[in-house]
Enzyme design. Sequence first.
Site, PDB file in Angstrom:
ATOM      1  N   ASP A 156      13.643 -28.426   6.026  1.00  0.00           N
ATOM      2  CA  ASP A 156      12.976 -29.861   5.188  1.00  0.00           C
ATOM      3  C   ASP A 156      13.467 -29.872   3.692  1.00  0.00           C
ATOM      4  OD1 ASP A 156      11.003 -27.532   5.475  1.00  0.00           O
ATOM      5  OD2 ASP A 156       9.632 -28.907   4.124  1.00  0.00           O
ATOM      6  N   GLY A 191       8.236 -27.209   7.496  1.00  0.00           N
ATOM      7  CA  GLY A 191       6.987 -27.120   6.907  1.00  0.00           C
ATOM      8  C   GLY A 191       6.214 -25.920   6.886  1.00  0.00           C
ATOM      9  N   ARG A 227      11.009  16.148  -0.009  1.00  0.00           N
ATOM     10  CA  ARG A 227      10.044  17.063   0.739  1.00  0.00           C
ATOM     11  C   ARG A 227       8.765  17.428   0.226  1.00  0.00           C
ATOM     12  NH1 ARG A 227      14.814  20.335   3.350  1.00  0.00           N
ATOM     13  NH2 ARG A 227      15.415  19.858   1.069  1.00  0.00           N
ATOM     14  N   VAL A 273       6.598 -13.133  -4.089  1.00  0.00           N
ATOM     15  CA  VAL A 273       5.188 -13.176  -3.824  1.00  0.00           C
ATOM     16  C   VAL A 273       4.641 -11.885  -4.468  1.00  0.00           C
ATOM     17  CG1 VAL A 273       3.640 -12.378  -2.069  1.00  0.00           C
ATOM     18  CG2 VAL A 273       5.503 -14.056  -1.280  1.00  0.00           C
ATOM     19  N   LYS A 293       9.281  11.965  -0.673  1.00  0.00           N
ATOM     20  CA  LYS A 293       9.454  11.912   0.988  1.00  0.00           C
ATOM     21  C   LYS A 293      10.511  12.505   1.246  1.00  0.00           C
ATOM     22  CE  LYS A 293       9.422   9.394   5.316  1.00  0.00           C
ATOM     23  NZ  LYS A 293       9.274   8.099   6.015  1.00  0.00           N
ATOM     24  N   GLY A 332       5.805 -12.365  -8.623  1.00  0.00           N
ATOM     25  CA  GLY A 332       5.587 -13.885  -9.332  1.00  0.00           C
ATOM     26  C   GLY A 332       6.910 -14.462  -9.948  1.00  0.00           C
TER      27      GLY A 332
END
EC number: 6.3.4.4
Length: 403
Positions: A311, A393, A123, A277, A120, A280
């Site tokens: 928590d 939580g 270009r 995520v 990008k 892993g």
Amino acid sequence: MWDYESASVTADKVVRSQQSSVSVCLLQDGTFQISFRLVPLVGNGVVIHLPGLFEEAEKNERKGKGLKGWEERLIISDRAHIVFDFHQAVDGVQEQQRQEQAGKNLGTTKKGIGPVYSAKAARCGLRICDLLYDFDQFSERYKGLAKHYKGMYPTLEIDIEGELTKLKGCMERIKPMVRDGVHFMYEALHGSPKKILVEGANAALLDIDFGTYPFVTSSNCTVGGVCTGLGMPPQNVGEVYGVVKAYTTRVGIGAFPTEQSNEIGELLQTRGKEVGVTTGRKRRCGWLDLVLVKYAHMINGFTAIALTKLDILDVVSEIKVGVLYKLEGEPIPHFPANQEVLQRVEVQYETLPGWNSDTSAARSFEELPENAQTYVQYIEEHLGVPVKWIGVGKSRESMIQLF
């Protein structure tokens, strides 16, 4: 401030301004828990691997995540750049070369993000509008780009005809979703009053300009990316919410001053289920680094903070908070730009008493243990930014709203 954080947010529209398109569609555990009944926009600053977009959305639709009918609701900017299979292959080759030449890599996801942003900037990239306008012309430009990469990386294997066939199939599927993103945002901002949530991918310390370079991503994750990634004027940016864990984590390589390579780090990783995520990989964990958070606030101008995973600290008897960096015994008043300097800093900590009790059932600030309240207030006072939400939580109900 390094890892992608999550919070429960209510909005009329959800838009993403940069990085990969996938998680704006996934909306799975570990990402924002946003109802897909909203109309999500994948902005021009996002880069999209089209087969991956469809695969992930369909996989999560089968899981019953509320994605049914997602193709009728998703909007994609015609100015967004396309990630090709060879971008992903190049990402892997570059990582291998770094390992061989310097003995360490950047720890990328190998999803092609860096190479497509490089194209990008050079270009020579291809956008969604190019795919839809004239497929024959698009195919020629694609072949030229593939040849360019093949010249740079002779061992690269590229199935040109195979990917073009896949892209032609994707073209027909995405055509109804594609809009002029600038016009879409303008109408949304100037129509009837709406709450528009801009979801930034990654975190402030992975920003290409302000993060721990070179161990960063390839886009602007900070608030400036909202304007450039959506075509939206700065005056339309309203509230800026910083989502911060009650401790600090990082996935992959790079300096991490408050990292705890001991039983505390292991406890935080295990209790917090700290796993990347996309990759892993286990996240590295450490005490809350308020030097980092304050630096992120300087760049983004947080109007409030969502403090998540309080928590996880329920079983820690004494909690340390990083409040100052020192270099060769002398305090430094800023966040170092240089990685080697950041590796050498000594962290000055404040120690606060833990609360040794379960906070997961708390639904108001007053229901939190006194020491937990003190911990939150200490963060507010040090940063000069109010905490608006506290996470205790995974569920929406576990997000305490203070004001």
